[in-house]
Design a protein around this motif. Structure first.
Motif, PDB file in Angstrom:
ATOM      1  N   VAL A 122     -16.135 -10.487  39.014  1.00  0.00           N
ATOM      2  CA  VAL A 122     -16.422  -9.183  39.628  1.00  0.00           C
ATOM      3  C   VAL A 122     -16.008  -8.050  38.688  1.00  0.00           C
ATOM      4  O   VAL A 122     -16.747  -7.064  38.514  1.00  0.00           O
ATOM      5  CB  VAL A 122     -15.688  -9.054  40.985  1.00  0.00           C
ATOM      6  N   ALA A 123     -14.839  -8.182  38.063  1.00  0.00           N
ATOM      7  CA  ALA A 123     -14.375  -7.138  37.149  1.00  0.00           C
ATOM      8  C   ALA A 123     -15.293  -7.002  35.939  1.00  0.00           C
ATOM      9  O   ALA A 123     -15.542  -5.889  35.456  1.00  0.00           O
ATOM     10  CB  ALA A 123     -12.949  -7.449  36.695  1.00  0.00           C
ATOM     11  N   ALA A 124     -15.816  -8.134  35.435  1.00  0.00           N
ATOM     12  CA  ALA A 124     -16.710  -8.078  34.278  1.00  0.00           C
ATOM     13  C   ALA A 124     -18.057  -7.461  34.644  1.00  0.00           C
ATOM     14  O   ALA A 124     -18.613  -6.653  33.889  1.00  0.00           O
ATOM     15  CB  ALA A 124     -16.907  -9.485  33.715  1.00  0.00           C
ATOM     16  N   VAL A 125     -18.585  -7.846  35.803  1.00  0.00           N
ATOM     17  CA  VAL A 125     -19.882  -7.303  36.241  1.00  0.00           C
ATOM     18  C   VAL A 125     -19.767  -5.814  36.548  1.00  0.00           C
ATOM     19  O   VAL A 125     -20.680  -5.037  36.255  1.00  0.00           O
ATOM     20  CB  VAL A 125     -20.391  -8.084  37.470  1.00  0.00           C
ATOM     21  N   ARG A 126     -18.634  -5.406  37.117  1.00  0.00           N
ATOM     22  CA  ARG A 126     -18.411  -3.997  37.453  1.00  0.00           C
ATOM     23  C   ARG A 126     -17.502  -3.333  36.415  1.00  0.00           C
ATOM     24  O   ARG A 126     -16.582  -2.595  36.766  1.00  0.00           O
ATOM     25  CB  ARG A 126     -17.782  -3.905  38.849  1.00  0.00           C
ATOM     26  N   ILE A 191      -5.843 -16.115  34.883  1.00  0.00           N
ATOM     27  CA  ILE A 191      -7.213 -16.624  34.909  1.00  0.00           C
ATOM     28  C   ILE A 191      -8.212 -15.488  35.075  1.00  0.00           C
ATOM     29  O   ILE A 191      -9.285 -15.479  34.454  1.00  0.00           O
ATOM     30  CB  ILE A 191      -7.371 -17.657  36.042  1.00  0.00           C
ATOM     31  N   SER A 192      -7.883 -14.503  35.909  1.00  0.00           N
ATOM     32  CA  SER A 192      -8.803 -13.371  36.100  1.00  0.00           C
ATOM     33  C   SER A 192      -8.975 -12.578  34.815  1.00  0.00           C
ATOM     34  O   SER A 192     -10.100 -12.160  34.481  1.00  0.00           O
ATOM     35  CB  SER A 192      -8.293 -12.466  37.224  1.00  0.00           C
ATOM     36  N   ARG A 193      -7.911 -12.370  34.069  1.00  0.00           N
ATOM     37  CA  ARG A 193      -8.013 -11.625  32.815  1.00  0.00           C
ATOM     38  C   ARG A 193      -8.825 -12.399  31.783  1.00  0.00           C
ATOM     39  O   ARG A 193      -9.651 -11.826  31.059  1.00  0.00           O
ATOM     40  CB  ARG A 193      -6.614 -11.315  32.285  1.00  0.00           C
ATOM     41  N   MET A 194      -8.588 -13.715  31.695  1.00  0.00           N
ATOM     42  CA  MET A 194      -9.353 -14.527  30.751  1.00  0.00           C
ATOM     43  C   MET A 194     -10.825 -14.594  31.147  1.00  0.00           C
ATOM     44  O   MET A 194     -11.721 -14.521  30.298  1.00  0.00           O
ATOM     45  CB  MET A 194      -8.761 -15.940  30.693  1.00  0.00           C
ATOM     46  N   THR A 195     -11.096 -14.728  32.463  1.00  0.00           N
ATOM     47  CA  THR A 195     -12.477 -14.772  32.935  1.00  0.00           C
ATOM     48  C   THR A 195     -13.202 -13.469  32.618  1.00  0.00           C
ATOM     49  O   THR A 195     -14.356 -13.475  32.166  1.00  0.00           O
ATOM     50  CB  THR A 195     -12.522 -15.035  34.450  1.00  0.00           C
ATOM     51  N   ARG A 196     -12.540 -12.359  32.862  1.00  0.00           N
ATOM     52  CA  ARG A 196     -13.156 -11.053  32.572  1.00  0.00           C
ATOM     53  C   ARG A 196     -13.503 -10.931  31.092  1.00  0.00           C
ATOM     54  O   ARG A 196     -14.614 -10.526  30.728  1.00  0.00           O
ATOM     55  CB  ARG A 196     -12.210  -9.926  32.989  1.00  0.00           C
ATOM     56  N   ALA A 197     -12.542 -11.284  30.222  1.00  0.00           N
ATOM     57  CA  ALA A 197     -12.775 -11.158  28.783  1.00  0.00           C
ATOM     58  C   ALA A 197     -13.907 -12.080  28.318  1.00  0.00           C
ATOM     59  O   ALA A 197     -14.781 -11.674  27.529  1.00  0.00           O
ATOM     60  CB  ALA A 197     -11.493 -11.472  28.022  1.00  0.00           C
ATOM     61  N   SER A 198     -13.913 -13.317  28.808  1.00  0.00           N
ATOM     62  CA  SER A 198     -14.952 -14.265  28.406  1.00  0.00           C
ATOM     63  C   SER A 198     -16.320 -13.843  28.936  1.00  0.00           C
ATOM     64  O   SER A 198     -17.332 -13.946  28.229  1.00  0.00           O
ATOM     65  CB  SER A 198     -14.605 -15.672  28.917  1.00  0.00           C
ATOM     66  N   MET A 199     -16.364 -13.370  30.164  1.00  0.00           N
ATOM     67  CA  MET A 199     -17.637 -12.944  30.750  1.00  0.00           C
ATOM     68  C   MET A 199     -18.201 -11.727  30.030  1.00  0.00           C
ATOM     69  O   MET A 199     -19.412 -11.640  29.794  1.00  0.00           O
ATOM     70  CB  MET A 199     -17.439 -12.633  32.233  1.00  0.00           C
TER      71      MET A 199
END
Length: 308
Positions: A122-126, A191-199
């Motif tokens: 969600v953070a990466a998309v927004r 995990i949320s920070r890594m997911t955001r960066a990877s996305m």
């Protein structure tokens, strides 16, 4: 596949060497702790003869080399020694407590993975929106917040003030909620920070823009083209966090009175029960190493290009 098999074999060999190094390190660290284990176990009122007899029974009157040889040969044959406190085999002591710790770690990992991946996507998309800033701020708080402090706050709010959940123990099904959420807080944030960066890195690739230009649904673009290709670093973090959760469970189990090996470790350190402490640390190390090997195999499943 031959290259993959060879890589796994090399990983296993390095893992065995690492485990051997861990055994030496924990053995030496316990021996330099202040205090006489025999005196602690015998009690303050025990005579010197009783303490000397107990020291001989525990093998503490032998040289360090002889003690280590006895310890490591026992480990190789599946014998982790005998608890000086309970006179029970260390393997059985750990075996009784290990399921509770594994259940707690698995539930915390599930919570951290679902919440962390969802928040990161969600953070990466927004990106750069208010939602992104809120998620990033909460993630920073989760990384910075001590486990024991968060646990006490949750107990005060949900157990003492609201009375919704049990404060400690494992006698009720809902008893796992507070310790699992407490344990999952750090993992969720990481995990949320890594997911955001990877996305963010993947969503900027040409094939993602091509899929969008062809009219692919946003969900398909995000999940199939985005998350799937960004999942390898996320998988690494998740697996390493599961191993780290076993270590952080020490504080969590102590705060919530959860009957796992983390609480057993704390009690054994206080009692100078060397055999139990050594056994638990080796179990932690072996679990962490095994996770790394499993992740190496999963890499090939997630991204077949790694085989080549």
């Amino acid at each position: 596949m031959k290259g993959t098999a060879a890589h796994i074999v090399r990983t296993l060999l390095l893992s065995l060497i690492t485990l051997f190094g861990v055994s030496i390190l924990i053995f030496l660290m316990l021996r330099v702790l202040p205090g006489d284990p025999a005196r602690v176990l015998a009690g303050l009122n025990a005579s010197e003869e009783q303490v000397a007899r107990l020291r001989a029974e525990l093998g503490l009157d032998e040289s360090l080399l002889a003690q280590y040889w006895s310890f490591i040969t026992g480990v190789l044959t599946g014998d982790l020694g005998t608890s000086a406190r309970t006179s029970a085999p260390v393997a059985s002591e750990i075996g009784v407590r290990l399921p509770a710790t594994l259940i707690l770690a698995v539930v915390a990992t599930i919570i951290g993975t679902i919440a962390g991946v969802t928040a990161g996507v969600v953070a990466a998309v927004r990106r750069n929106s208010i939602v992104d800033h809120v998620i990033s701020s909460v993630a920073m708080m989760g990384v910075s917040m001590p486990v024991y402090w968060l646990g006490l706050l949750l107990i005060l709010l949900f157990a003492v003030t609201l009375g919704w959940l049990p404060a400690a123990g494992s006698g009720e099904p809902l008893s796992i909620v507070l310790p699992a959420v407490t344990l999952a807080a750090f993992s969720t944030a990481l995990i949320s920070r890594m997911t955001r960066a990877s996305m963010l890195e993947v969503l900027g690739q040409d094939y993602v823009r091509t899929a969008e230009a062809k009219g692919a649904p946003p969900t398909t673009v995000i999940i199939r083209h985005g998350l799937r290709n960004a999942f390898i670093p996320i998988l690494t973090v998740i697996s390493l966090q599961f191993g780290a959760l076993l270590g952080r469970a020490v504080l969590t189990e102590t705060v919530f009175g959860w009957p796992g090996i983390g609480r057993l470790l704390v009690d054994s350190i206080g009692a100078r029960d060397f055999a139990v402490v050594q056994g638990i640390v080796l179990v932690y190390a072996a679990a962490f190493i095994l996770l790394n090997v499993i992740v190496d195999v999963l890499y090939v499943v997630v991204d077949p290009r790694i085989r080549y």
